[in-house]
Design an enzyme around this catalytic site. Sequence first.
Site, short mmCIF file in Angstrom:
data_model
loop_
_atom_site.label_atom_id
_atom_site.label_comp_id
_atom_site.label_asym_id
_atom_site.label_seq_id
_atom_site.Cartn_x
_atom_site.Cartn_y
_atom_site.Cartn_z
N HIS A 207 0.84 -1.20 0.00
CA HIS A 207 0.00 0.00 0.00
C HIS A 207 0.88 1.26 0.00
CE1 HIS A 207 -3.17 -2.58 2.20
NE2 HIS A 207 -3.68 -2.30 1.02
N CYS A 316 -2.75 0.60 9.91
CA CYS A 316 -3.72 -0.41 9.43
C CYS A 316 -4.75 -0.80 10.47
CB CYS A 316 -3.03 -1.71 9.06
SG CYS A 316 -1.67 -1.55 7.99
#
Length: 322
Positions: A207, A316
Amino acid sequence: MWWRAIVSQGAMRWSRCLFSAGKPGLQFSKALVRDVASTFAEAAIRSNAAHTISQELVVAQHAAYTKALSELLGSVHAVRRLDADNAQPDCVFIEDTAVVVGNTALICNPGARSRQGEPRPVATALEDMGKHIVRLSARATIDGGDVLWTGSELLVGLSSRTNAEGAMALARAFPGVRTSAIPLGRLSKAARRTAQRAGAPHQDTLHLKSILSIVGPGTLAVADTALGREVAYAIQDAVAVPRAARRAGGELAFLLLPDAQAANVVYANGRFVMQASHLYPQSAEVLHRYAQESGLAPPLEVDCSELAKADGALTCCSILLL
Ligand code: CIR
């Protein structure tokens, strides 16, 4: 200042700028977290199949993370915990399921098929909390880990999980906010060539925020790797800082860190949570020095190394809310 490595040339630009009234900034009073599924150790997706994970350790690390988050936000009541779903092994990585800016929540379509059931209970919780819910069309995929809120604009990584439709939907969901897309795949190819020339190893990134994060107002912590630098150049090129303001010192600053994992921190309210110093001592020294020189409160440290074996960074595991 010694830590300011401003980069300013660039790569592709794709942005949408409307107006900028009422930006919510980087002050948060609440967070959502999600408990660890009992299936995490055996079934969470991991890029390195050789990693074996201790379920017990992950649960303990997640509890310590949640505690640090409460401290960051100033109250244990600030963190709302959602139940795990054991049919969704990666559900602890709640960041990927929604992007919240101000009072609007965009519910994500995670790019990994096995994660597509995760957003539903998160959407319900956000709706209960009074957020205006925006949904995506089926063709759009987006993981929250690819979306970075700088406090005044959005950056979105085009990755193996987030496609162009997802990035467009993000821009539409927050019409008052400039949104810029950062093409991670293309930058990664350029970084591979740079790394090859330098004889250094190159690693792709899952990501956008696997290699960078907001570490303070106007400052991004970035992995000091070929890819980290490529992405920093692209961001500097894409951000909403007009040329005149850049000349006047209004640009984004980049704090380069030797360890990619350490470049993901959770910033809120003048303080950040970082990976424990014993994991990444060199990066920790830079982060502590930055906090001190910038007048931030001393960083909070957590060891989330076991979660990292399933490619989880610190951001996250939470969604920050006003
Ligand atoms: C996955 O591959 O989807 C998870 N094992 C890790 C997700 C990490 N999330 C994030 O960086 N925002």
